[in-house]
Write a protein that holds these residues in place. Structure first.
Motif, PDB file in Angstrom:
ATOM      1  N   ASP A 178       0.813  -1.220   0.000  1.00 48.61           N
ATOM      2  CA  ASP A 178       0.000   0.000   0.000  1.00 48.61           C
ATOM      3  C   ASP A 178       0.845   1.269   0.000  1.00 48.61           C
ATOM      4  OD1 ASP A 178       1.024   0.061   2.547  1.00 48.61           O
ATOM      5  OD2 ASP A 178      -0.907  -0.036   3.580  1.00 48.61           O
ATOM      6  N   GLY A 179       2.168   1.096  -0.078  1.00 41.55           N
ATOM      7  CA  GLY A 179       3.050   2.259  -0.116  1.00 41.55           C
ATOM      8  C   GLY A 179       3.502   2.740   1.247  1.00 41.55           C
ATOM      9  N   GLY A 180       3.021   2.132   2.303  1.00 44.48           N
ATOM     10  CA  GLY A 180       3.422   2.542   3.644  1.00 44.48           C
ATOM     11  C   GLY A 180       4.679   1.821   4.103  1.00 44.48           C
ATOM     12  N   HIS A 181       5.412   2.474   5.004  1.00 46.44           N
ATOM     13  CA  HIS A 181       6.591   1.829   5.578  1.00 46.44           C
ATOM     14  C   HIS A 181       6.140   0.730   6.525  1.00 46.44           C
ATOM     15  CE1 HIS A 181      10.438   1.471   7.829  1.00 46.44           C
ATOM     16  NE2 HIS A 181      10.937   1.790   6.659  1.00 46.44           N
ATOM     17  N   LEU A 182       6.829  -0.400   6.474  1.00 46.27           N
ATOM     18  CA  LEU A 182       6.389  -1.563   7.246  1.00 46.27           C
ATOM     19  C   LEU A 182       6.408  -1.316   8.749  1.00 46.27           C
ATOM     20  CD1 LEU A 182       7.943  -4.574   5.284  1.00 46.27           C
ATOM     21  CD2 LEU A 182       5.545  -3.887   5.433  1.00 46.27           C
ATOM     22  N   SER A 183       7.179  -0.345   9.204  1.00 40.98           N
ATOM     23  CA  SER A 183       7.192  -0.033  10.628  1.00 40.98           C
ATOM     24  C   SER A 183       5.873   0.578  11.091  1.00 40.98           C
ATOM     25  CB  SER A 183       8.316   0.960  10.937  1.00 40.98           C
ATOM     26  OG  SER A 183       8.028   2.229  10.369  1.00 40.98           O
ATOM     27  N   ARG A 184       5.098   1.120  10.151  1.00 45.74           N
ATOM     28  CA  ARG A 184       3.854   1.839  10.449  1.00 45.74           C
ATOM     29  C   ARG A 184       4.128   3.022  11.387  1.00 45.74           C
ATOM     30  NH1 ARG A 184       1.212   0.831   6.065  1.00 45.74           N
ATOM     31  NH2 ARG A 184       0.700  -1.373   5.767  1.00 45.74           N
ATOM     32  N   ASN A 185       5.328   3.498  11.355  1.00 41.96           N
ATOM     33  CA  ASN A 185       5.723   4.667  12.150  1.00 41.96           C
ATOM     34  C   ASN A 185       5.623   5.894  11.241  1.00 41.96           C
ATOM     35  OD1 ASN A 185       7.283   6.770  13.266  1.00 41.96           O
ATOM     36  ND2 ASN A 185       8.494   5.327  14.458  1.00 41.96           N
ATOM     37  N   PRO A 186       4.734   6.838  11.540  1.00 42.48           N
ATOM     38  CA  PRO A 186       4.585   7.992  10.653  1.00 42.48           C
ATOM     39  C   PRO A 186       5.877   8.783  10.465  1.00 42.48           C
ATOM     40  CG  PRO A 186       2.749   7.872  12.189  1.00 42.48           C
ATOM     41  CD  PRO A 186       3.764   6.864  12.651  1.00 42.48           C
ATOM     42  N   ALA A 187       6.697   8.875  11.504  1.00 39.36           N
ATOM     43  CA  ALA A 187       7.961   9.615  11.377  1.00 39.36           C
ATOM     44  C   ALA A 187       8.903   8.898  10.415  1.00 39.36           C
ATOM     45  CB  ALA A 187       8.614   9.782  12.746  1.00 39.36           C
ATOM     46  N   ALA A 188       8.976   7.563  10.524  1.00 38.79           N
ATOM     47  CA  ALA A 188       9.816   6.793   9.607  1.00 38.79           C
ATOM     48  C   ALA A 188       9.284   6.912   8.184  1.00 38.79           C
ATOM     49  CB  ALA A 188       9.867   5.331  10.047  1.00 38.79           C
ATOM     50  N   GLN A 189       7.957   6.863   8.040  1.00 37.91           N
ATOM     51  CA  GLN A 189       7.351   7.027   6.718  1.00 37.91           C
ATOM     52  C   GLN A 189       7.790   8.356   6.097  1.00 37.91           C
ATOM     53  OE1 GLN A 189       5.155   4.985   5.086  1.00 37.91           O
ATOM     54  NE2 GLN A 189       4.530   6.352   3.427  1.00 37.91           N
ATOM     55  N   GLY A 190       7.729   9.432   6.887  1.00 36.06           N
ATOM     56  CA  GLY A 190       8.102  10.744   6.373  1.00 36.06           C
ATOM     57  C   GLY A 190       9.562  10.822   5.983  1.00 36.06           C
ATOM     58  N   ARG A 191      10.420  10.238   6.813  1.00 38.76           N
ATOM     59  CA  ARG A 191      11.861  10.289   6.517  1.00 38.76           C
ATOM     60  C   ARG A 191      12.199   9.504   5.258  1.00 38.76           C
ATOM     61  NH1 ARG A 191      12.135   9.839  12.287  1.00 38.76           N
ATOM     62  NH2 ARG A 191      12.353   7.580  12.122  1.00 38.76           N
ATOM     63  N   VAL A 192      11.642   8.292   5.145  1.00 32.21           N
ATOM     64  CA  VAL A 192      11.943   7.474   3.966  1.00 32.21           C
ATOM     65  C   VAL A 192      11.389   8.139   2.710  1.00 32.21           C
ATOM     66  CG1 VAL A 192      11.451   5.274   2.831  1.00 32.21           C
ATOM     67  CG2 VAL A 192      12.150   5.315   5.227  1.00 32.21           C
ATOM     68  N   LEU A 193      10.195   8.682   2.790  1.00 32.20           N
ATOM     69  CA  LEU A 193       9.628   9.368   1.632  1.00 32.20           C
ATOM     70  C   LEU A 193      10.506  10.556   1.230  1.00 32.20           C
ATOM     71  CD1 LEU A 193       7.397   9.744  -0.434  1.00 32.20           C
ATOM     72  CD2 LEU A 193       6.101  11.021   1.285  1.00 32.20           C
ATOM     73  N   ALA A 194      10.983  11.310   2.220  1.00 38.65           N
ATOM     74  CA  ALA A 194      11.855  12.449   1.906  1.00 38.65           C
ATOM     75  C   ALA A 194      13.137  11.985   1.224  1.00 38.65           C
ATOM     76  CB  ALA A 194      12.178  13.223   3.186  1.00 38.65           C
ATOM     77  N   HIS A 195      13.738  10.907   1.733  1.00 41.80           N
ATOM     78  CA  HIS A 195      14.950  10.376   1.094  1.00 41.80           C
ATOM     79  C   HIS A 195      14.665  10.027  -0.371  1.00 41.80           C
ATOM     80  CE1 HIS A 195      16.898  10.375   4.884  1.00 41.80           C
ATOM     81  NE2 HIS A 195      16.444   9.223   5.344  1.00 41.80           N
ATOM     82  N   LEU A 196      13.529   9.366  -0.611  1.00 44.52           N
ATOM     83  CA  LEU A 196      13.229   8.913  -1.966  1.00 44.52           C
ATOM     84  C   LEU A 196      12.942  10.085  -2.901  1.00 44.52           C
ATOM     85  CD1 LEU A 196      11.084   5.737  -1.188  1.00 44.52           C
ATOM     86  CD2 LEU A 196      13.473   5.837  -1.906  1.00 44.52           C
TER      87      LEU A 196
END
Length: 210
Positions: A178-196
């Motif tokens: 679904d495009g979400g980070h497997l950690s389901r951590n919103p902060a991790a999601q934001g960081r990984v998305l920013a990196h990408l």
């Protein structure tokens, strides 16, 4: 750098105070400081705060950025563990290269040589450890540093291949269907998305296949 900096935070840096990871650090002699939380050290040595100085855009802000980078280059942190962690190196290389056209390339060719030497040293170390030192989102940040160098410096294109191998391995592991980070951590999601987003921008700017 696709993100806007905060001129308010940049103003604090000009006044001698770096605000990072919830801490306030005096910029005078800060590279000699070792008694700080790991998150604060990572934020300092990652140099993402260069965008805040650039948001001011004044000659004084560029001079402050140049001075802080030069102090880092002149007073190496003795291969301090946090400063030379692969994700922090990746952040630092991306920040230096993203903003070098603003704070470097001045009338001081000696500084430019020191900066290039620092980038080369960091990239060589990063290329050795990026693929195995860290798990999770840290691998993405490390790959970002390799992409930054590979898309910025003549003759360094080989680093892109190493970075893409890391991404090809890590993204299926870290990102759910679904495009979400497997950690389901919103902060991790934001960081990984920013990196990408940053990686995609660097590759697109270099007209490299994504």
């Amino acid at each position: 750098d696709p993100w806007a900096g905060d001129p308010g935070l940049g103003g604090h840096i000009l006044q001698g105070e770096l605000r990072v990871a919830g801490d306030r650090v005096r910029t005078e002699g800060m590279w000699r400081t070792g008694l700080l939380p790991t998150s604060t050290m990572a934020g300092m040595h990652g140099f993402r705060w260069l965008r805040d100085l650039r948001a001011i855009g004044s000659p004084a802000a560029a001079a402050a950025a140049r001075a802080l980078v030069d102090e880092w280059l002149a007073i190496p942190p003795l291969w301090q563990a946090v400063a030379w962690r692969s994700d922090v190196i990746g952040e630092r290389l991306f920040a230096w290269l993203a903003h070098a056209g603003w704070f470097a390339g001045s009338s001081d060719p000696a500084f430019d040589r020191r900066l290039l030497d620092g980038i080369s040293t960091g990239c060589r170390h990063l290329a050795r450890v990026a693929g195995w030192e860290l798990d999770g989102e840290g691998c993405i940040a490390a790959a970002k540093g390799l992409v930054a160098v590979g898309t910025s410096l003549v003759g360094a294109e080989g680093y892109i291949r190493g970075a893409l191998r890391i991404l090809e391995r890590e993204l299926p592991v870290q990102i759910a269907a679904d495009g979400g980070h497997l950690s389901r951590n919103p902060a991790a999601q934001g960081r990984v998305l920013a990196h990408l987003v940053e990686i995609r921008g660097a590759l697109a700017g270099a007209r490299h296949p994504i």
